[in-house]
Design an enzyme around this catalytic site. Sequence first.
Site, short mmCIF file in Angstrom:
data_model
loop_
_atom_site.label_atom_id
_atom_site.label_comp_id
_atom_site.label_asym_id
_atom_site.label_seq_id
_atom_site.Cartn_x
_atom_site.Cartn_y
_atom_site.Cartn_z
N GLN A 145 47.83 -47.37 -42.45
CA GLN A 145 47.61 -48.72 -43.01
C GLN A 145 46.51 -49.44 -42.23
O GLN A 145 45.66 -50.11 -42.81
CB GLN A 145 48.92 -49.52 -42.95
CG GLN A 145 50.01 -48.95 -43.84
CD GLN A 145 51.35 -49.67 -43.63
OE1 GLN A 145 51.43 -50.88 -43.58
NE2 GLN A 145 52.41 -48.89 -43.51
N LEU A 146 46.56 -49.27 -40.91
CA LEU A 146 45.60 -49.99 -40.05
C LEU A 146 44.16 -49.58 -40.35
O LEU A 146 43.27 -50.44 -40.44
CB LEU A 146 45.94 -49.69 -38.58
CG LEU A 146 45.14 -50.47 -37.54
CD1 LEU A 146 45.41 -51.97 -37.63
CD2 LEU A 146 45.47 -49.97 -36.13
N VAL A 147 43.91 -48.29 -40.48
CA VAL A 147 42.51 -47.84 -40.65
C VAL A 147 41.95 -48.14 -42.04
O VAL A 147 40.77 -47.90 -42.29
CB VAL A 147 42.32 -46.34 -40.31
CG1 VAL A 147 42.69 -46.07 -38.86
CG2 VAL A 147 43.10 -45.44 -41.24
N HIS B 10 41.53 -51.03 -42.78
CA HIS B 10 40.65 -52.14 -42.42
C HIS B 10 39.41 -51.52 -41.79
O HIS B 10 39.41 -51.16 -40.61
CB HIS B 10 41.37 -53.10 -41.47
CG HIS B 10 42.60 -53.69 -42.11
ND1 HIS B 10 42.52 -54.72 -43.01
CD2 HIS B 10 43.90 -53.34 -42.04
CE1 HIS B 10 43.74 -55.01 -43.44
NE2 HIS B 10 44.59 -54.18 -42.87
N ARG C 126 49.94 -28.56 -38.35
CA ARG C 126 50.26 -30.00 -38.42
C ARG C 126 50.47 -30.50 -39.84
O ARG C 126 50.96 -31.61 -40.03
CB ARG C 126 49.16 -30.81 -37.76
CG ARG C 126 47.82 -30.72 -38.49
CD ARG C 126 46.77 -31.58 -37.84
NE ARG C 126 45.44 -31.19 -38.30
CZ ARG C 126 44.34 -31.89 -38.06
NH1 ARG C 126 44.40 -33.00 -37.39
NH2 ARG C 126 43.17 -31.47 -38.49
N ARG D 287 48.32 -58.69 -42.75
CA ARG D 287 49.39 -57.82 -42.24
C ARG D 287 50.52 -58.55 -41.53
O ARG D 287 51.47 -57.91 -41.10
CB ARG D 287 48.80 -56.76 -41.32
CG ARG D 287 47.76 -55.87 -41.99
CD ARG D 287 48.38 -55.01 -43.07
NE ARG D 287 47.39 -54.07 -43.61
CZ ARG D 287 47.69 -53.10 -44.47
NH1 ARG D 287 48.92 -52.94 -44.90
NH2 ARG D 287 46.75 -52.30 -44.92
#
Lengths: 142, 176
Positions: free
Chosen positions: B50-52, B54, B115, B142
């Site tokens: 979610q952060l990236v 932005h 992974r 957020r």
Amino acid sequence: MKVSLVWHSPSPERVIAVAMRRCYSTKPIEEIQAELDQKGEEYWRYLLMRALQDKSLDVIEHYCLELLLEGMEKNDVSHVAMAFPFAKFMMLNEKDWLLSMNARTLIEMWRDVRFKPFAASIVEELKGRGVGLLFNSVAFGA
Amino acid sequence: MRVKLLFHTDLEAIKRVLRSKNVSFDPEKVLDHVVYMFEIEDCSRVTTHQLVRHRLASYDQESQRFSSASREGSVTPVSIQSNESALKAYDVALKAAYEGFEKLTSLGVPKEDARYVLPSAIKTKLVMTVTARSLMHIVWQRTAMQAQWEIRDLVTKMMDLAKEATPELWAKIIER
């Protein structure tokens, strides 16, 4: 045009090394920093050279610069701003500007023949201030 | 989860330049000229995905091509932690994923391929450099009630650190 350094990321080569090691280490940041301090500048130089060789310029974005540009024409500012959207200008008066950018953008300017003189004037100011000397030497041979 | 402010732009240095040019200080006008570098540790990959989103920020994140993976290194949401049956199902699913990862690597599959079975609950670490303007936009989006709890927690911590470092810029959140 006169370039003056207003602020920069502290110990820029160490900041770049921290960002690079963050990608490959599971350790908390303090341990990464302690390891980098113990290994010293030669290791930071090695990491920086690896980043440039691998074109991993994202780690270089953490080296930030704040500059005062005096005597720069609006047209010249527009050219830079259009070519490098991450360079942010603030107009102080008709010919004076604050420029915020990171060292990745500086490298990209340096590699573009149209903007190399502009980049060179910034590198010259950094050199004169004794800032990022290792970075200047590896990235620009300056 | 831990968030640490590694450095930030010296606002006083900018104010000195403004004074020297007889320009009055306006917080909104310098938002592009102040950066913060954060270390973020032990939030889930759900949250960093979610952060990236932005994009006006610089990120460098622990790579799963090199790091190890274990059940202990996973985030458990409260909605699962507080529900015994759900927690049991969660543990079974995570155990299967981590055992699958171990099995694949023991069969000679490189970590970068093994992974693929790892869960988004896995904890991660990253550094992030962001301008005050971009951070304000992230905060605005957020910390809203409809944002998920973990990113709300993360961004609240970032905002608190930025506020403490440069209180003049954070007197009001500029909505964009």
